[in-house]
Design an enzyme around this catalytic site. Sequence first.
Site: not given
Length: 283
Positions: A38, A62, A89, A140, A154, A158, A189
């Site tokens: 997704t 979403d 993720n 995480s 951020y 997490k 990434t």
Amino acid sequence: MTDTSSNAKVWLVTGATSGFGRAIAEAAVAAGDTVIGTARRAEGLADLVAAHPDQVEAISLDITDGARVDAVAADVLARYGRVDVLVNNAGRTQVGAFEETTDTELRDLFELHVFGPARLTRALLPQMRERRGGAIVNMSSVGGQLSFGGFSAYSATKAALEQLSEGLAAEVAPYGVKVLVVEPGAFRTNLFGKGAAYFSEPLPAYDETAGATRRMVEGSDGLQPGDPAKAAAAIRLALEAERTPLRLPLGGDAVDGITAHIDAQRADLAAWEKVSRGTDADS
């Protein structure tokens, strides 16, 4: 799609178009499993679907849209009968000093990193309990264990995800359901990519602290030491282990950072132990 009555597992991976999500999806496909990937823009999985039409399905989602999360979960269960591995993720980087971060920015980040994954997990958990098997992988970060200037918001999201996961792991262990918290360091990434990382409006007062983090993020895209494909292999290894760890740091920087953080906590605990214990009623 693949016959899900076989030994092949069914994976549902959010944020599957790039980074860890894409690497995890590709590793599952290579193992002969079925992947439901997704993303907000599911067309980013078109090449993987075309290459493996019997193993991969792409669905637009979403994760912050609660009604859509429920609908996708119900549809997947109706058509596949189960999800063996859920990988939460989907996410993004946010850089900003605490004072720079607005209420809206903070709430939006919690919706993405905490409330969205929590809702999807709740939607899929009953079938895992009833089948007495399955795994929930919550992506995480090393920031779930520690934080520094520019990453307060951020890291807060997490850390919240990690504590939800730890309590969940204890609750579902009797039903044979595994929970794995993955704590990557810096990996190649798209999180630091141009247009992907989100920055709060800067204040000059924090140029040396949060500003240094901003500059690090802006200048390190593509230079991170971590390899997402190796991360995906490590995650599969942990899930297949007889004793899956609750937390899996990934990358030497994550191991070093978390170790130093634990050592600092131990030092503070030892230094203040007498005061801490002295607050008991019978002390």
